[in-house]
Design a protein around this motif. Structure first.
Motif, mmCIF file in Angstrom:
data_model
loop_
_atom_site.group_PDB
_atom_site.id
_atom_site.type_symbol
_atom_site.label_atom_id
_atom_site.label_comp_id
_atom_site.label_asym_id
_atom_site.label_seq_id
_atom_site.Cartn_x
_atom_site.Cartn_y
_atom_site.Cartn_z
ATOM 1 N N MET A 187 1.262 -1.273 -0.097
ATOM 2 C CA MET A 187 0.039 0.195 -0.135
ATOM 3 C C MET A 187 1.066 1.049 0.035
ATOM 4 N N LYS A 188 0.417 2.299 -0.910
ATOM 5 C CA LYS A 188 1.330 3.130 -0.680
ATOM 6 C C LYS A 188 0.980 4.218 0.155
ATOM 7 N N ILE A 189 1.451 4.730 0.269
ATOM 8 C CA ILE A 189 2.129 6.440 1.999
ATOM 9 C C ILE A 189 1.059 7.189 0.994
ATOM 10 N N SER A 190 -0.154 7.410 1.981
ATOM 11 C CA SER A 190 -0.921 9.393 2.328
ATOM 12 C C SER A 190 -0.096 10.714 2.615
ATOM 13 N N ASP A 191 -0.438 11.415 1.947
ATOM 14 C CA ASP A 191 -0.035 12.977 2.284
ATOM 15 C C ASP A 191 -0.820 13.376 1.604
ATOM 16 N N ASP A 192 -0.278 14.557 1.662
ATOM 17 C CA ASP A 192 -0.922 16.241 1.063
ATOM 18 C C ASP A 192 -1.740 16.394 -0.077
ATOM 19 N N LYS A 193 -0.386 15.286 -1.112
ATOM 20 C CA LYS A 193 -0.943 15.187 -2.233
ATOM 21 C C LYS A 193 -2.068 13.834 -2.933
ATOM 22 N N ASP A 194 -1.733 13.116 -2.455
ATOM 23 C CA ASP A 194 -2.489 11.698 -2.369
ATOM 24 C C ASP A 194 -2.724 10.470 -1.429
ATOM 25 N N LEU A 195 -4.773 10.702 -0.971
ATOM 26 C CA LEU A 195 -4.745 9.816 0.020
ATOM 27 C C LEU A 195 -5.375 7.997 -0.572
ATOM 28 N N TRP A 196 -4.460 7.511 -0.826
ATOM 29 C CA TRP A 196 -4.808 5.955 -0.646
ATOM 30 C C TRP A 196 -5.246 5.328 0.341
ATOM 31 N N VAL A 197 -6.391 4.618 -0.381
ATOM 32 C CA VAL A 197 -7.704 4.574 0.764
ATOM 33 C C VAL A 197 -7.677 2.790 -0.047
ATOM 34 N N THR A 198 -7.486 2.421 1.026
ATOM 35 C CA THR A 198 -7.841 0.532 1.163
ATOM 36 C C THR A 198 -8.869 0.067 1.118
ATOM 37 N N TRP A 199 -9.611 -1.544 0.746
ATOM 38 C CA TRP A 199 -10.714 -1.343 0.663
ATOM 39 C C TRP A 199 -11.680 -1.246 2.869
ATOM 40 N N GLU A 200 -10.091 -1.787 3.174
ATOM 41 C CA GLU A 200 -11.216 -2.179 5.040
ATOM 42 C C GLU A 200 -11.196 -0.602 5.207
ATOM 43 N N ASP A 201 -10.424 0.667 4.411
ATOM 44 C CA ASP A 201 -10.353 1.968 4.788
ATOM 45 C C ASP A 201 -11.908 2.341 4.773
ATOM 46 N N TYR A 202 -12.191 2.151 3.583
ATOM 47 C CA TYR A 202 -13.508 2.744 2.650
ATOM 48 C C TYR A 202 -14.660 1.736 3.530
ATOM 49 N N ASN A 203 -14.767 0.558 4.182
ATOM 50 C CA ASN A 203 -15.383 0.237 4.314
ATOM 51 C C ASN A 203 -15.788 0.807 5.602
ATOM 52 N N ARG A 204 -14.724 0.952 6.790
ATOM 53 C CA ARG A 204 -15.057 1.534 7.999
ATOM 54 C C ARG A 204 -15.773 2.962 7.623
ATOM 55 N N LEU A 205 -15.047 3.664 6.787
ATOM 56 C CA LEU A 205 -15.483 5.014 6.362
ATOM 57 C C LEU A 205 -17.252 5.148 6.415
ATOM 58 N N ILE A 206 -17.791 4.101 5.875
ATOM 59 C CA ILE A 206 -19.128 3.665 5.314
ATOM 60 C C ILE A 206 -19.469 3.936 6.512
#
Length: 177
Positions: A1-20
């Motif tokens: 998984m890539k690292i998120s920073d101020d320019k890019d936010l990388w979201v996994t399926w697990e992150d995505y489902n938790r956000l919902i």
């Protein structure tokens, strides 16, 4: 998984489902009651489906499109579908308008105006998104993450954007290895 920073936010399926789930909980805890979920396709399909299931209300779908150029990375004029798809009745009452994010805010603002002009049975509209970017001209009623630096959001399903049907067998085989 890539690292998120101020320019890019990388979201996994697990992150995505938790956000919902966090978004659904936020709406629930607000106490606001609504009659239907209207999701904006394509980005709002998954969150809208989950919200419809959790709150046990009908799901309506309105297709919109503005990110069509350069593999979906450049915003152009907004297209709003002529019809809303809903399995039970017509759009009306209190509507929870769901999308994945509010970027510029143009889509959200124009869709709300469209609904008010074309659906007189709609009595109230509140918006719910996973991400609210600082550059937006509108503030959603509900959001999980406020993104002050306006990063490009890399969602987990975007890997399908560049996968043609002819490549699917090799892709699945590679993933199974």
């Amino acid at each position: 998984m890539k690292i998120s920073d101020d320019k890019d936010l990388w979201v996994t399926w697990e992150d995505y489902n938790r956000l919902i789930e966090r978004l659904a909980l936020q709406v629930h805890e607000s106490g606001w009651q609504f009659d239907q979920v209207l999701c904006l396709a394509r980005g709002g399909l998954r969150p809208g489906d989950v919200m419809s299931r959790i709150f046990d209300v009908p799901l309506a779908i309105l297709s919109t499109s503005s990110y069509r150029e350069a593999a979906g990375t450049i915003q152009s004029s907004l297209d709003i579908a002529k019809y809303i798809t809903i399995t039970k009745g017509t759009l009306g009452g209190r509507i929870l308008l769901v999308d994945d994010l509010v970027d510029s805010g143009v889509t959200l603002k124009k869709v709300v105006t469209h609904l008010k002009e074309h659906y007189p049975a709609v009595t109230e509209i509140k918006s719910a998104v996973l991400w609210w970017k600082a550059c937006s001209i509108v503030e959603p009623d509900y959001h999980v993450d406020y993104l002050a630096t306006n990063p490009w959001i890399h969602q987990p399903f975007e890997e399908y954007d560049s996968l043609g049907a002819h490549q699917l067998a090799a892709w699945v085989k590679k993933g199974a290895a």
